[in-house]
Design an enzyme around this catalytic site. Structure first.
Site, PDB file in Angstrom:
ATOM      1  N   ILE A  12       0.811  -1.233   0.023  1.00  0.00           N
ATOM      2  CA  ILE A  12      -0.288   0.243   0.037  1.00  0.00           C
ATOM      3  C   ILE A  12       1.037   1.202  -0.092  1.00  0.00           C
ATOM      4  O   ILE A  12       0.464   2.245  -0.673  1.00  0.00           O
ATOM      5  CB  ILE A  12      -0.967  -0.068   1.253  1.00  0.00           C
ATOM      6  CG1 ILE A  12      -1.950  -1.342   1.045  1.00  0.00           C
ATOM      7  CG2 ILE A  12      -1.969   1.410   1.373  1.00  0.00           C
ATOM      8  CD1 ILE A  12      -2.746  -1.675   2.426  1.00  0.00           C
ATOM      9  N   LYS A  85       1.454  -7.940   9.433  1.00  0.00           N
ATOM     10  CA  LYS A  85       0.370  -8.036   9.029  1.00  0.00           C
ATOM     11  C   LYS A  85      -0.180  -9.554   8.591  1.00  0.00           C
ATOM     12  O   LYS A  85      -1.554  -9.544   8.281  1.00  0.00           O
ATOM     13  CB  LYS A  85      -0.180  -7.238   7.716  1.00  0.00           C
ATOM     14  CG  LYS A  85       0.505  -7.756   6.448  1.00  0.00           C
ATOM     15  CD  LYS A  85       0.051  -6.977   5.243  1.00  0.00           C
ATOM     16  CE  LYS A  85       0.756  -7.637   3.981  1.00  0.00           C
ATOM     17  NZ  LYS A  85       0.282  -7.086   2.748  1.00  0.00           N
ATOM     18  N   SER A 125      -7.561  -0.913  10.223  1.00  0.00           N
ATOM     19  CA  SER A 125      -8.256  -2.055   9.403  1.00  0.00           C
ATOM     20  C   SER A 125      -9.667  -2.204   9.753  1.00  0.00           C
ATOM     21  O   SER A 125      -9.887  -2.026  10.898  1.00  0.00           O
ATOM     22  CB  SER A 125      -7.370  -3.369   9.514  1.00  0.00           C
ATOM     23  OG  SER A 125      -7.988  -4.490   9.154  1.00  0.00           O
ATOM     24  N   TYR A 151      -3.331  -9.565  15.767  1.00  0.00           N
ATOM     25  CA  TYR A 151      -3.006  -8.485  14.828  1.00  0.00           C
ATOM     26  C   TYR A 151      -4.291  -7.481  14.830  1.00  0.00           C
ATOM     27  O   TYR A 151      -3.854  -6.157  15.068  1.00  0.00           O
ATOM     28  CB  TYR A 151      -3.057  -9.080  13.362  1.00  0.00           C
ATOM     29  CG  TYR A 151      -3.294  -8.185  12.095  1.00  0.00           C
ATOM     30  CD1 TYR A 151      -2.176  -7.314  11.772  1.00  0.00           C
ATOM     31  CD2 TYR A 151      -4.468  -7.949  11.467  1.00  0.00           C
ATOM     32  CE1 TYR A 151      -2.375  -6.584  10.693  1.00  0.00           C
ATOM     33  CE2 TYR A 151      -4.740  -7.244  10.363  1.00  0.00           C
ATOM     34  CZ  TYR A 151      -3.424  -6.201  10.216  1.00  0.00           C
ATOM     35  OH  TYR A 151      -3.562  -5.237   9.373  1.00  0.00           O
ATOM     36  N   LYS A 155      -4.161  -3.282  15.792  1.00  0.00           N
ATOM     37  CA  LYS A 155      -4.717  -2.132  15.290  1.00  0.00           C
ATOM     38  C   LYS A 155      -5.564  -1.164  16.248  1.00  0.00           C
ATOM     39  O   LYS A 155      -5.662  -0.039  15.998  1.00  0.00           O
ATOM     40  CB  LYS A 155      -5.295  -2.701  14.229  1.00  0.00           C
ATOM     41  CG  LYS A 155      -4.452  -3.133  12.941  1.00  0.00           C
ATOM     42  CD  LYS A 155      -3.739  -2.276  12.474  1.00  0.00           C
ATOM     43  CE  LYS A 155      -2.737  -2.634  11.306  1.00  0.00           C
ATOM     44  NZ  LYS A 155      -1.442  -1.823  10.942  1.00  0.00           N
TER      45      LYS A 155
END
Ligand code: NAD
Ligand code: UDP
Length: 339
Positions: A12, A85, A125, A151, A155
């Site tokens: 990204i 990730k 996310s 994970y 976030k």
């Protein structure tokens, strides 16, 4: 603006670097290259005709990063992509995920305070919504730490850290972007997603099947309460996502804000496989497998907040994303390592 991209050599990050440079901004990158290739930044430089200063370092290496930032001062903002990730890996090795993902966000905020950088945009996310109670997901849909993997928790925790830092520091502008499912590639076919090993995400897996590197796609469950029984997701073209970062930077306000970045269009696993087959003009073999642990039946957003605040919305369809992913995959069957 001059913008530091942590993790800017990744999937990204490199697409966002191109979008920022094309919008007239300057970028500098800190990336430890643990999940990326120098070739991605070389190609981004060729596409845009711009120089992209790079420091190969862990973003948590305070001394090295501060020296690099001073050399490239003044910086107006950081976009913090750097992190780990892989959802399954985070279950097996949670401490590494807390260490890297939370440690790197704290390091970025300390850097901003030390170097008087006011703005941060963070890669959050849709996973922070967990099991949706109601669809489509809006920014104030419930979130919590009752998430199926570390994970997702990292976030959510970093979002809270950003909110606290913005509340404490006058003038701090912090924006968390909750990405839905980023897919596709730059339309040149020269830059795209290049996962190490066998992909765990659907689109890169399908792309490897289309190119003949993998035999067939496993469909993780066809007994969900969805129109064709397979999972629904909101697949956003990575160039639309990149444009969302430009909009976030240009419109950031003092304080902490959160935005969904998605299309609002739910697409099933079978629909995605069919779209890729059309783009690649070939049959994509598939087989139904049991559900994958931790998956939700459906996840898609209402993207109205970003439209109302920034005038940004996704413009590319799933067919556009498949066409661009196929161009990238067919021209670079081994990704950036293609001879
Ligand atoms: P990526 O792995 O391609 O990019 C992350 C980059 O960060 C890589 O280039 C890696 O080398 C670098 N990096 C990792 N740890 C680092 C560290 N400690 N210091 C410096 N660099 C480091 O991943 P991506 O798909 O581009 O994702 C970017 C961000 O967006 C990540 O934070 C990810 O969690 C988040 N995100 C991704 C998705 C997705 O499906 N791709 C969805 C939602 C959120
Ligand atoms: N999926 C699948 N086969 C795969 C990978 C994913 O059927 O090999 C499904 C998965 O169950 C989900 C959707 O595709 O419904 C998107 O999964 P992905 O891992 O790409 O993203 P996620 O939404 O889990 O972040």
């Amino acid at each position: 603006m001059r913008v530091l991209l942590s993790g800017g050599a990744g999937y990204i990050g490199v697409h966002t670097a191109i979008a920022l440079l094309e919008a007239g901004h300057e970028v500098v990158v800190v990336d430890d290259m643990s999940n990326s290739s120098l070739e991605a930044l070389v190609r981004a430089g060729e596409i845009t005709g711009a120089g992209i200063p790079l420091l190969v370092s862990d973003i948590r290496d305070e001394a090295r990063v501060r020296t690099f930032v001073s050399e490239n001062a003044p910086l107006d903002a950081v976009i913090h992509f750097a992190g780990l990730k892989a959802v399954g890996e985070s279950v097996a090795d949670p401490l590494r995920y807390y260490d890297v993902n939370i440690g790197s966000a704290v390091a970025v905020l300390k850097l901003m305070a030390a170097e008087s950088i006011p703005t941060v945009v963070f890669s959050s996310s849709a996973t922070v919504y967990g099991q949706p109670e109601r669809l489509p997901l809006v920014e104030d849909s419930p979130t919590g730490l009752d998430l199926p993997n570390p994970y997702g928790k990292t976030k959510r925790i970093v979002e809270e850290i950003l909110a606290d830092a913005a509340a404490a520091g006058p003038g701090v502008r912090a924006v968390a972007l909750r990405y839905f499912n980023p897919v596709g590639a730059h339309p040149s076919g020269r830059v795209g997603e290049d996962p190490v090993g066998v992909p765990t995400n659907l689109m890169p897996y399908v792309a490897r099947v289309a190119v003949g590197e993998l035999e067939r796609v496993g469909i993780f469950g066809d007994d969900y309460p969805t129109p064709d029984g397979t999972g629904l997701r909101d697949y956003i073209h990575v160039m639309d996502l990149a444009a969302g970062h430009v909009a976030a930077l240009e419109n950031a306000r003092p304080g902490y804000e959160v935005f969904n970045l998605g299309t609002g269009v739910p697409i099933s696993v079978r629909q995605l496989i069919a779209a890729f087959g059309r783009a690649a003009r070939r049959e994509i073999p598939s087989t139904v497998l049991p559900r994958r642990a931790g998956d939700v039946a459906a996840s898609y957003c209402d993207p109205a907040k970003a439209w109302n605040r920034w005038g940004w919305r996704a413009e590319r369809s799933i067919d556009d994303a498949c066409a661009d992913a196929w161009r990238w995959q067919s021209r670079n069957p081994q990704g950036y390592r293609t001879p």
